[in-house]
Design an enzyme around this catalytic site. Structure first.
Site, PDB file in Angstrom:
ATOM      1  N   GLU A  56     -49.641  -7.913  14.058  1.00  0.00           N
ATOM      2  CA  GLU A  56     -48.275  -8.086  14.558  1.00  0.00           C
ATOM      3  C   GLU A  56     -48.255  -8.190  16.079  1.00  0.00           C
ATOM      4  O   GLU A  56     -49.292  -8.091  16.752  1.00  0.00           O
ATOM      5  CB  GLU A  56     -47.405  -6.924  14.055  1.00  0.00           C
ATOM      6  CG  GLU A  56     -47.341  -6.914  12.529  1.00  0.00           C
ATOM      7  CD  GLU A  56     -46.425  -5.851  11.959  1.00  0.00           C
ATOM      8  OE1 GLU A  56     -46.038  -4.902  12.677  1.00  0.00           O
ATOM      9  OE2 GLU A  56     -46.091  -5.979  10.761  1.00  0.00           O
ATOM     10  N   GLU A  84     -53.287 -12.796   4.796  1.00  0.00           N
ATOM     11  CA  GLU A  84     -53.883 -13.934   4.086  1.00  0.00           C
ATOM     12  C   GLU A  84     -54.291 -15.025   5.067  1.00  0.00           C
ATOM     13  O   GLU A  84     -55.370 -15.614   4.958  1.00  0.00           O
ATOM     14  CB  GLU A  84     -52.879 -14.518   3.082  1.00  0.00           C
ATOM     15  CG  GLU A  84     -52.459 -13.548   1.996  1.00  0.00           C
ATOM     16  CD  GLU A  84     -51.186 -12.780   2.349  1.00  0.00           C
ATOM     17  OE1 GLU A  84     -51.041 -12.351   3.518  1.00  0.00           O
ATOM     18  OE2 GLU A  84     -50.352 -12.611   1.461  1.00  0.00           O
TER      19      GLU A  84
HETATM   20  N1  THU Z   1     -47.315  -9.723   5.487  1.00  0.00           N
HETATM   21  C1  THU Z   1     -48.569 -10.122   5.135  1.00  0.00           C
HETATM   22  O1  THU Z   1     -49.553  -9.808   5.823  1.00  0.00           O
HETATM   23  N2  THU Z   1     -48.702 -10.891   4.031  1.00  0.00           N
HETATM   24  C2  THU Z   1     -47.666 -11.294   3.232  1.00  0.00           C
HETATM   25  O2  THU Z   1     -47.866 -12.076   2.306  1.00  0.00           O
HETATM   26  C3  THU Z   1     -46.335 -10.766   3.465  1.00  0.00           C
HETATM   27  C4  THU Z   1     -46.127 -10.066   4.745  1.00  0.00           C
HETATM   28  C5  THU Z   1     -47.156  -8.907   6.690  1.00  0.00           C
HETATM   29  C6  THU Z   1     -46.471  -9.603   7.820  1.00  0.00           C
HETATM   30  C7  THU Z   1     -45.916  -8.446   8.600  1.00  0.00           C
HETATM   31  O3  THU Z   1     -46.926  -7.966   9.491  1.00  0.00           O
HETATM   32  C8  THU Z   1     -45.656  -7.373   7.553  1.00  0.00           C
HETATM   33  O4  THU Z   1     -46.379  -7.777   6.406  1.00  0.00           O
HETATM   34  C9  THU Z   1     -44.188  -7.203   7.177  1.00  0.00           C
HETATM   35  O5  THU Z   1     -43.621  -8.423   6.831  1.00  0.00           O
END
Ligand code: THU
Length: 139
Positions: free
Chosen positions: A49, A60
């Site tokens: 993030e 992913e």
């Molecule tokens: N996130 C993922 O890493 N993969 C997904 O398929 C859905 C969301 C992460 C993005 C963000 O850092 C956190 O989950 C909350 O949305």
């Protein structure tokens, strides 16, 4: 998508190890992913993030980009683990990015917080994907 109890141990271990390394101070939602490439090796990724929230990269996509940067051009199996009650559903952007390198029949394992597992495929989670053929291109 079918309930299934036994994803490959190497994919699960790699994804969980990456999940523990996620950088998610804003959402506090840690995700790990692991992709298998044709030689059988596994590349993992976690969500990363940013204080500028929209710049977050999902687990992913981190895993796919790392595998491709390492020389892979095909993904044959995927596992995603998240802190959801149900097996974590990949976001739409990640389904599209996975489909660039993984064929429709590639198996996708989705794992939730309590280890609940679903077994699906790229074709099931992104039917009728837009791809290079729409552009008349063979990458
Ligand atoms: N996130 C993922 O890493 N993969 C997904 O398929 C859905 C969301 C992460 C993005 C963000 O850092 C956190 O989950 C909350 O949305």
């Amino acid at each position: 998508m079918t309930a299934e109890t036994s994803p490959p141990r190497d994919l699960l271990d790699a994804a969980r190890a990456a999940q523990a390394r996620a950088y998610a101070p804003y959402s506090k939602f840690r995700v790990g992913a692991a992709v298998r490439v044709p030689d059988g090796s596994v590349v993992a990724g976690a969500n990363v993030e940013n204080a500028s929230y929209g710049l977050a990269c999902c687990a992913e996509r981190t895993a796919v980009f790392s595998a491709v940067a390492g020389g892979a051009r095909e993904i044959v199996e995927v596992l995603v683990v998240g802190e959801t009650d149900r097996p974590v559903p990949p976001c739409g952007a990640c389904r599209q990015v996975l489909s660039e390198f993984a064929p429709p029949q590639a198996v996708v394992w989705l794992v939730g917080r309590e280890g609940r597992v679903s077994r699906t495929t790229i074709g099931e989670i992104l039917p009728d994907a837009f791809g290079p053929k729409e552009l008349g291109i063979t990458p």
